[in-house]
Design an enzyme around this catalytic site. Structure first.
Site, short mmCIF file in Angstrom:
data_model
loop_
_atom_site.label_atom_id
_atom_site.label_comp_id
_atom_site.label_asym_id
_atom_site.label_seq_id
_atom_site.Cartn_x
_atom_site.Cartn_y
_atom_site.Cartn_z
N LYS A 11 -30.84 -6.95 30.40
CA LYS A 11 -31.22 -8.38 30.37
C LYS A 11 -32.50 -8.59 31.19
CE LYS A 11 -26.44 -9.41 29.42
NZ LYS A 11 -25.31 -10.31 29.49
N HIS A 95 -28.60 -11.76 20.36
CA HIS A 95 -27.65 -11.81 21.48
C HIS A 95 -27.23 -13.27 21.70
CE1 HIS A 95 -25.95 -11.57 25.48
NE2 HIS A 95 -25.82 -10.28 25.31
N GLU A 146 -19.41 -9.35 20.22
CA GLU A 146 -19.37 -9.82 21.60
C GLU A 146 -18.84 -11.26 21.66
OE1 GLU A 146 -22.30 -7.52 24.24
OE2 GLU A 146 -23.43 -9.11 23.31
N GLY A 152 -20.09 -11.29 30.57
CA GLY A 152 -20.40 -11.55 31.97
C GLY A 152 -19.31 -12.30 32.73
P1 PGA Z 1 -21.52 -7.90 30.16
O1 PGA Z 1 -22.64 -8.23 29.10
O2 PGA Z 1 -21.19 -6.45 30.04
O3 PGA Z 1 -22.14 -8.25 31.49
O4 PGA Z 1 -20.34 -8.75 29.84
C1 PGA Z 1 -22.59 -7.72 27.80
C2 PGA Z 1 -23.74 -8.25 26.98
O5 PGA Z 1 -24.18 -9.38 27.22
O6 PGA Z 1 -24.24 -7.56 26.09
#
Ligand code: PGA
Length: 220
Positions: A11, A95, A146, A152
């Site tokens: 990110k 995303h 996802e 997150g």
């Molecule tokens: P995360 O993020 O592993 O921090 O949950 C995954 C992503 O946003 O691809």
């Protein structure tokens, strides 16, 4: 042991020095050939990291976190697929953070997928529901399932449900599906062992070198 894709999404994180330190620590981790590890750093790091990986013959590939839906040209601030191709083989598209924070529509996502494929990049299309695969099955894409509530948050989706939805995506598109959302060293194995899951997209747990090394260790 099946082949698995381990994708690290950094990110909007890391300076040049932080990225070099990460690679110094993680770079020589021993992991078997059946893991394909792709790092998705910010654009600013693609050049330096592609050089670093080459010079040190490290077993990592690179991806970008986004591309322009347009060709190269008068699109201030955008980075085109052909520019990315100089440094990376993969690209994340759609995303949920881009869909939510930057208003990216399914149409924009489709345009980006087209540009990625024209340039010879492998698009990793992030989706949080089955509707978002519409119009995308024909291309050579990898789907990253996802669920928004799992990104997150420390609340990964129930593995049985992930496997079921991944199965539906595969049935409709015949493409590989990976899972992302609060995956870490403790739960990676559980997700990789699911029948319909080919790998994982990892955000938070990919940032700290030792936590990512543990992800790799526990993935095999
Ligand atoms: P995360 O993020 O592993 O921090 O949950 C995954 C992503 O946003 O691809």
């Amino acid at each position: 042991m099946k082949n698995a894709l381990i994708f690290a999404n950094w990110k909007s994180n890391k300076s040049k020095n932080e990225a070099k330190k990460w690679f110094e620590e993680v770079g020589h981790s021993d992991f078997p050939d059946n893991l394909k590890v792709v790092i998705f750093p910010p654009f600013t790091l693609l050049d330096i990291l592609s050089g670093y990986i080459k010079v040190n013959s490290l077993p990592f590939k690179l991806g970008a976190q986004d591309i322009s839906p347009f060709d190269r040209g008068a699109y201030t601030g955008e980075i085109s697929a052909s520019q990315i191709k100089e440094f990376a083989e993969f690209v994340l598209i759609g995303h949920s953070e881009r869909r939510t924070n930057f208003g990216e529509s399914d149409e924009v996502v489709r345009n980006k997928v087209d540009k990625a494929i024209e340039a010879g990049l492998i698009p990793v299309v992030c989706i949080s529901n089955l509707d978002q695969i519409r119009g995308l099955g024909e291309e050579k894409v990898i789907f990253a399932y996802e669920p928004i509530g799992s990104i997150g948050t420390g609340n990964p989706e129930d593995p049985a449900l992930v496997d079921k939805i991944a199965g539906q995506i595969k049935e409709k598109t015949n493409r590989e599906v990976i899972y992302g959302g609060s995956v870490n060293a403790d739960n990676i194995k559980k997700y990789l062992s699911l029948e319909n899951i080919s790998g994982s997209l990892i955000g938070g747990a990919s940032l700290d070198p030792s936590s990512f090394k543990n992800v790799l260790k526990n993935a095999v």
